[in-house]
Design a protein around this motif. Structure first.
Motif, PDB file in Angstrom:
ATOM      1  N   LYS A   1       0.868  -1.292  -0.061  1.00 48.84           N
ATOM      2  CA  LYS A   1       0.028  -0.002   0.113  1.00 48.84           C
ATOM      3  C   LYS A   1       0.968   1.329  -0.216  1.00 48.84           C
ATOM      4  O   LYS A   1       1.968   1.131   0.565  1.00 48.84           O
ATOM      5  CB  LYS A   1      -0.817   0.064   1.158  1.00 48.84           C
ATOM      6  N   GLU A   2       0.569   2.373  -0.871  1.00 46.63           N
ATOM      7  CA  GLU A   2       1.285   3.369  -0.767  1.00 46.63           C
ATOM      8  C   GLU A   2       2.433   3.386  -1.862  1.00 46.63           C
ATOM      9  O   GLU A   2       3.242   4.473  -2.027  1.00 46.63           O
ATOM     10  CB  GLU A   2       1.672   4.174   0.635  1.00 46.63           C
TER      11      GLU A   2
ATOM     12  N   LEU B   1       4.471   2.904  -5.420  1.00 44.65           N
ATOM     13  CA  LEU B   1       3.991   3.303  -6.986  1.00 44.65           C
ATOM     14  C   LEU B   1       4.819   2.234  -7.469  1.00 44.65           C
ATOM     15  O   LEU B   1       6.040   2.270  -7.336  1.00 44.65           O
ATOM     16  CB  LEU B   1       4.734   4.783  -7.275  1.00 44.65           C
TER      17      LEU B   1
ATOM     18  N   CYS C   1      -9.127   5.537 -13.041  1.00 47.26           N
ATOM     19  CA  CYS C   1      -9.164   6.087 -11.717  1.00 47.26           C
ATOM     20  C   CYS C   1      -8.091   7.205 -11.696  1.00 47.26           C
ATOM     21  O   CYS C   1      -6.843   6.826 -12.421  1.00 47.26           O
ATOM     22  CB  CYS C   1      -9.229   5.117 -10.590  1.00 47.26           C
ATOM     23  N   HIS C   2      -7.989   7.862 -10.679  1.00 47.26           N
ATOM     24  CA  HIS C   2      -6.951   8.795 -10.524  1.00 47.26           C
ATOM     25  C   HIS C   2      -5.744   8.446  -9.773  1.00 47.26           C
ATOM     26  O   HIS C   2      -4.588   8.870  -9.936  1.00 47.26           O
ATOM     27  CB  HIS C   2      -7.386   9.963  -9.406  1.00 47.26           C
ATOM     28  N   CYS C   3      -5.793   6.965  -9.275  1.00 42.52           N
ATOM     29  CA  CYS C   3      -4.505   6.290  -8.678  1.00 42.52           C
ATOM     30  C   CYS C   3      -3.581   5.603  -9.955  1.00 42.52           C
ATOM     31  O   CYS C   3      -2.373   5.153  -9.808  1.00 42.52           O
ATOM     32  CB  CYS C   3      -5.006   5.087  -7.970  1.00 42.52           C
ATOM     33  N   THR C   4      -4.156   5.594 -11.265  1.00 45.88           N
ATOM     34  CA  THR C   4      -3.281   5.239 -12.520  1.00 45.88           C
ATOM     35  C   THR C   4      -2.970   6.298 -13.436  1.00 45.88           C
ATOM     36  O   THR C   4      -3.817   7.335 -13.722  1.00 45.88           O
ATOM     37  CB  THR C   4      -4.250   4.312 -13.014  1.00 45.88           C
TER      38      THR C   4
ATOM     39  N   PHE D   1       0.718   3.008 -11.175  1.00 44.99           N
ATOM     40  CA  PHE D   1      -0.216   2.947 -10.244  1.00 44.99           C
ATOM     41  C   PHE D   1       0.225   2.935  -8.999  1.00 44.99           C
ATOM     42  O   PHE D   1       1.277   2.539  -8.455  1.00 44.99           O
ATOM     43  CB  PHE D   1      -0.938   1.414 -10.487  1.00 44.99           C
ATOM     44  N   LYS D   2      -0.492   3.733  -8.226  1.00 45.70           N
ATOM     45  CA  LYS D   2      -0.248   4.032  -6.670  1.00 45.70           C
ATOM     46  C   LYS D   2      -1.413   3.218  -5.825  1.00 45.70           C
ATOM     47  O   LYS D   2      -2.477   4.032  -5.961  1.00 45.70           O
ATOM     48  CB  LYS D   2      -0.062   5.317  -6.328  1.00 45.70           C
TER      49      LYS D   2
ATOM     50  N   MET E   1      -3.708   3.185  -2.985  1.00 43.41           N
ATOM     51  CA  MET E   1      -4.018   3.863  -1.717  1.00 43.41           C
ATOM     52  C   MET E   1      -4.779   3.386  -0.885  1.00 43.41           C
ATOM     53  O   MET E   1      -4.674   3.788   0.285  1.00 43.41           O
ATOM     54  CB  MET E   1      -4.849   5.117  -2.415  1.00 43.41           C
TER      55      MET E   1
ATOM     56  N   GLU F   1      -7.660  -1.858 -12.532  1.00 41.52           N
ATOM     57  CA  GLU F   1      -7.910  -0.539 -13.585  1.00 41.52           C
ATOM     58  C   GLU F   1      -7.433  -1.022 -15.055  1.00 41.52           C
ATOM     59  O   GLU F   1      -7.014  -1.807 -15.352  1.00 41.52           O
ATOM     60  CB  GLU F   1      -6.660   0.207 -12.975  1.00 41.52           C
TER      61      GLU F   1
END
Length: 120
Positions: A37-38, A40, A64-67, A88-89, A91, A98
């Protein structure tokens, strides 16, 4: 008489098929397996322009905004390759899946790439 009319039509149809660019990927899915988690993580999707026209990537969307996704060169000449870099991060903990949607100028159907994994 019918053969004369049909022959030019067949030539026109074959020219329109050969005139397009065709984006062929070596892979369309990437499994990051288990990540923290967290963190990248990144991967690259390689593609080849198998058509006879220059391939132009007009837009890239992510689910999504995490990609994040970016193309190294948005114009690829015939028989040359290109690369789309995806990051990808994670969160949240848990499984993720994704999509990256690639729009090519002059093509009606986009190309879909997928990333997946499990964040712990």
């Amino acid at each position: 008489m019918r053969k004369i009319i049909i022959f030019p039509f067949v030539i026109l149809m074959s020219c329109s098929v050969f005139g397009k660019s065709t984006m062929t990927f070596s892979k369309t899915r990437h499994d990051f397996r288990t990540i923290r988690k967290e963190s990248l993580v990144t991967t690259a999707f390689q593609f080849l322009n198998r058509g006879h026209d220059t391939l132009e990537i007009s837009k890239i969307y992510t689910s999504c905004h995490c990609t994040t996704a970016k193309v190294v060169n948005n114009r690829v000449v015939p028989k040359q390759s290109g690369t789309i870099l995806v990051g990808f991060k994670a969160m949240h903990e848990g499984k993720f899946k994704e999509q990256i949607i690639i729009c090519n100028k002059g093509h009606k159907k986009p190309v879909f790439l997928k990333i997946m994994g499990d964040a712990i």
